[in-house]
Design a protein around this motif. Structure first.
Motif, short mmCIF file in Angstrom:
data_model
loop_
_atom_site.label_atom_id
_atom_site.label_comp_id
_atom_site.label_asym_id
_atom_site.label_seq_id
_atom_site.Cartn_x
_atom_site.Cartn_y
_atom_site.Cartn_z
N LEU A 114 46.87 39.04 40.61
CA LEU A 114 45.40 39.33 40.98
C LEU A 114 44.55 38.09 41.50
N ARG A 115 43.65 38.27 42.27
CA ARG A 115 42.87 37.27 42.71
C ARG A 115 41.62 37.14 41.50
N ALA A 116 41.47 38.11 40.86
CA ALA A 116 40.19 38.34 40.02
C ALA A 116 40.26 37.32 38.99
N GLY B 70 42.92 46.54 46.54
CA GLY B 70 42.48 45.28 46.26
C GLY B 70 42.66 44.62 45.25
N GLY B 71 42.73 43.39 45.02
CA GLY B 71 43.09 42.58 43.83
C GLY B 71 42.08 41.51 43.35
N GLY B 72 40.70 41.68 43.81
CA GLY B 72 39.86 40.68 43.33
C GLY B 72 38.86 41.33 42.25
N ASP B 73 37.78 40.73 41.83
CA ASP B 73 36.97 40.90 40.77
C ASP B 73 36.39 42.44 41.20
N SER B 74 35.95 42.56 42.39
CA SER B 74 35.50 43.97 42.78
C SER B 74 36.45 45.12 42.61
N ALA B 75 37.68 45.08 42.84
CA ALA B 75 38.90 46.07 42.63
C ALA B 75 38.80 46.23 41.16
N CYS B 76 38.92 45.25 40.36
CA CYS B 76 39.07 45.27 38.77
C CYS B 76 37.97 46.15 38.22
N GLU B 77 36.53 45.65 38.87
CA GLU B 77 35.62 46.38 38.40
C GLU B 77 35.42 47.79 38.56
N GLU B 78 35.84 48.13 39.82
CA GLU B 78 36.14 49.35 40.20
C GLU B 78 36.88 50.25 39.27
N GLU C 16 27.46 41.05 33.82
CA GLU C 16 27.74 40.39 32.51
C GLU C 16 27.27 38.68 32.37
N ASN C 17 27.39 38.36 33.76
CA ASN C 17 27.26 37.11 33.99
C ASN C 17 25.91 36.44 34.47
N PHE C 18 25.09 37.28 34.56
CA PHE C 18 23.61 36.71 34.88
C PHE C 18 22.97 36.22 33.82
N ARG D 164 29.36 33.90 46.12
CA ARG D 164 28.93 35.25 46.14
C ARG D 164 28.66 36.03 44.84
N GLN D 165 27.89 35.07 44.02
CA GLN D 165 27.42 35.69 42.71
C GLN D 165 26.24 36.02 42.95
N ALA D 166 25.46 36.92 41.93
CA ALA D 166 24.18 37.17 41.97
C ALA D 166 23.24 36.10 41.79
N ALA E 37 38.14 48.26 48.01
CA ALA E 37 37.77 46.99 47.53
C ALA E 37 38.27 45.60 48.09
N ILE E 38 38.07 45.50 49.25
CA ILE E 38 38.83 44.34 49.86
C ILE E 38 38.05 43.37 50.62
N GLY E 39 36.80 43.38 49.81
CA GLY E 39 35.94 42.26 50.36
C GLY E 39 34.99 42.73 51.12
N VAL F 114 46.45 49.34 43.85
CA VAL F 114 47.26 48.99 44.83
C VAL F 114 46.71 47.52 45.69
N HIS F 115 47.52 46.75 45.43
CA HIS F 115 47.40 45.28 45.83
C HIS F 115 48.60 44.65 46.63
N ARG F 116 48.31 43.82 47.64
CA ARG F 116 49.28 43.52 48.63
C ARG F 116 50.06 42.41 48.05
N ARG F 117 49.67 41.77 47.13
CA ARG F 117 50.58 40.69 46.39
C ARG F 117 51.14 41.20 44.98
N ASP F 118 51.59 40.15 44.30
CA ASP F 118 52.04 40.61 42.85
C ASP F 118 51.20 39.91 41.77
P1 NAP Z 1 37.57 39.09 47.10
O1 NAP Z 1 37.61 38.12 45.92
O2 NAP Z 1 37.70 38.29 48.51
O3 NAP Z 1 38.99 39.94 47.00
C1 NAP Z 1 39.47 40.83 47.95
C2 NAP Z 1 40.78 41.40 47.64
O4 NAP Z 1 41.10 42.30 48.75
C3 NAP Z 1 41.78 40.35 47.55
O5 NAP Z 1 42.62 40.74 46.47
C4 NAP Z 1 42.49 40.51 48.83
O6 NAP Z 1 43.90 40.20 48.83
C5 NAP Z 1 42.46 41.91 49.01
N1 NAP Z 1 42.34 42.32 50.57
C6 NAP Z 1 41.64 41.58 51.44
N2 NAP Z 1 41.81 42.19 52.95
C7 NAP Z 1 42.78 43.34 52.39
C8 NAP Z 1 43.31 44.10 53.42
N3 NAP Z 1 43.06 44.10 54.80
N4 NAP Z 1 44.21 44.89 53.02
C9 NAP Z 1 44.62 45.05 51.56
N5 NAP Z 1 43.82 44.28 50.71
C10 NAP Z 1 43.04 43.15 51.20
O7 NAP Z 1 36.44 40.08 47.28
P2 NAP Z 1 35.70 40.92 45.83
O8 NAP Z 1 36.69 41.24 44.75
O9 NAP Z 1 34.70 41.88 46.67
O10 NAP Z 1 34.95 39.46 45.16
C11 NAP Z 1 33.99 38.88 46.05
C12 NAP Z 1 33.32 37.92 45.18
O11 NAP Z 1 32.34 38.51 44.34
C13 NAP Z 1 34.25 37.14 44.38
O12 NAP Z 1 33.70 35.75 44.44
C14 NAP Z 1 34.08 37.73 42.96
O13 NAP Z 1 34.38 36.69 41.80
C15 NAP Z 1 32.73 38.25 42.91
N6 NAP Z 1 32.47 39.48 42.10
C16 NAP Z 1 32.27 39.14 40.60
C17 NAP Z 1 32.45 40.05 39.87
C18 NAP Z 1 32.06 39.76 38.57
O14 NAP Z 1 31.82 38.74 37.98
N7 NAP Z 1 31.80 40.69 37.66
C19 NAP Z 1 32.45 41.39 40.54
C20 NAP Z 1 32.69 41.64 41.71
C21 NAP Z 1 32.84 40.53 42.52
P3 NAP Z 1 44.56 38.83 48.45
O15 NAP Z 1 44.35 38.59 47.08
O16 NAP Z 1 46.15 38.73 48.96
O17 NAP Z 1 43.66 37.75 49.38
#
Ligand code: NAP
Length: 305
Positions: free
Chosen positions: A176-178, A148-156, A46-48, A282-284, A235-237, A170-174
């Motif tokens: 979201l990083r998203a 996971g707690g990032g954008d990928s986890a939310c998207e999934e 949605e952001n390209f 890490r964006q498209a 979805a942990i990166g 399931v997220h290791r903190r309370d």
């Molecule tokens: P990310 O932002 O690095 O998030 C990874 C998440 O996994 C974090 O919440 C992290 O926890 C958790 N995590 C990492 N290692 C772990 C472990 N060993 N055990 C449990 N949890 C763990 O990765 P991402 O979500 O893949 O996103 C990557 C980049 O792509 C970001 O810049 C994101 O904005 C972008 N992206 C954008 C979109 C979109 O705009 N639609 C969609 C997908 C991705 P902590 O928070 O505690 O570190």
């Protein structure tokens, strides 16, 4: 001898292919095991810029591929196994065959990370996956987990609401990083249940070796509980795909390629772009932009040498 070889067929590699092809360099693009890159595993982008109503990830990469093809880029499937650099000659070994070029653009992207728990490898494809787009539809009306707690986890998680009965996030903190918008959509969805401050201890299998549950531990209380789920979506990166360049190019501690000037790596004639160098944005769109820069840097290098 090729003018330029581009390793990787994701956003960065395809944009580099469009630019180098339009510069009449007839680039050879080596597409790895995932042509189109990580965008092929995503749903609506949605952001390209230029797509006010969003565009499906695979559709976006197919369009880039067709655009590069139109200007004369050539494509080959293959896995990069090794790399050597000589004075003004770059060599890459692809599926056992060495290919040579004057310039090399590395856009090999990054791969999904796994938790590293026991039985993980054998469970992949049997209730453990890193791709909701690929596997979500198999889990109709059953509970699943996203880790996971990032954008990928939310998207999934949001994508899985189309099929699954409940999605435990399931997220290791309370918190979201998203991004705010993704976090809000996720946390307000009635099918998504966050499980805060929790880590997966082990996977629990049924008699046929399929996922039946996970054991999660609360990081604050130490209490453990079982979540009955048919599939776990990790979805942990990501980790950059730089193994063939290890000890041959300068990499940072996390394995990302270090850039020296523009997109030039520690070796002249070798350029890099996209998720293989970028641990921050890490964006498209940033990958595409950097792919363009790498193509222009390579073109100038070829003209000057
Ligand atoms: P990310 O932002 O690095 O998030 C990874 C998440 O996994 C974090 O919440 C992290 O926890 C958790 N995590 C990492 N290692 C772990 C472990 N060993 N055990 C449990 N949890 C763990 O990765 P991402 O979500 O893949 O996103 C990557 C980049 O792509 C970001 O810049 C994101 O904005 C972008 N992206 C954008 C979109 C979109 O705009 N639609 C969609 C997908 C991705 P902590 O928070 O505690 O570190």
């Amino acid at each position: 001898m090729e003018n330029v070889i581009i390793v990787g067929g994701g956003c960065a590699g395809l944009t580099a292919a469009i630019y180098t092809a339009r510069a009449s360099l007839s680039p050879l693009v080596i597409e790895g095991t995932q042509p189109g890159g990580q965008l092929t595993l995503t749903t609506s982008v949605e952001n390209f810029p230029g797509f006010p109503h969003g565009i499906e990830g695979p559709d976006l990469t197919q369009r880039m591929h067709a655009q590069a093809d139109r200007f004369g880029a050539r494509f080959e499937y293959g896995v990069l196994e090794d790399f050597e650099a000589f004075d003004r000659i770059q060599r890459v070994k692809v599926d056992g065959t060495w290919r040579e070029s004057r310039a090399l653009i590395i856009a090999s992207g990054a791969s999904a990370r796994w938790l590293g728990l026991e039985q993980e490898e054998q469970l992949i494809g049997h209730g453990l996956t890193s791709c909701a787009t690929c596997d979500g539809a198999f889990y109709k009306d059953v509970p699943v987990t996203v880790i996971g707690g990032g954008d990928s986890a939310c998207e999934e998680a949001l994508f899985l609401t189309r099929f699954c009965s409940t999605i435990y996030l399931v997220h290791r903190r309370d918190t979201l990083r998203a991004s705010c918008i993704m976090a809000k959509r996720t946390l307000t969805h009635p099918k998504i249940q966050p499980v805060w401050n929790s880590t997966v201890q082990r996977y629990l299998l049924d008699a046929s070796g399929m996922m039946r549950a996970i054991c999660v531990r609360n990081t604050i209380s130490g209490a453990q509980r079982e979540l009955k789920v048919k599939c776990v979506f990790i979805a942990i990166g990501h980790t950059p795909n730089t193994a063939p360049f290890n000890s041959k190019l300068e990499l940072d501690k996390a394995g990302y390629i270090v850039l020296k000037r523009g997109t030039q790596t520690s070796l002249p004639g070798v350029f890099a772009a996209g998720d293989v160098v970028d641990s921050i944005y890490r964006q498209a769109i940033t990958a595409a932009g950097q792919g363009c820069s790498a193509a222009m840097d390579a073109e100038r290098w070829l003209a000057a040498t």
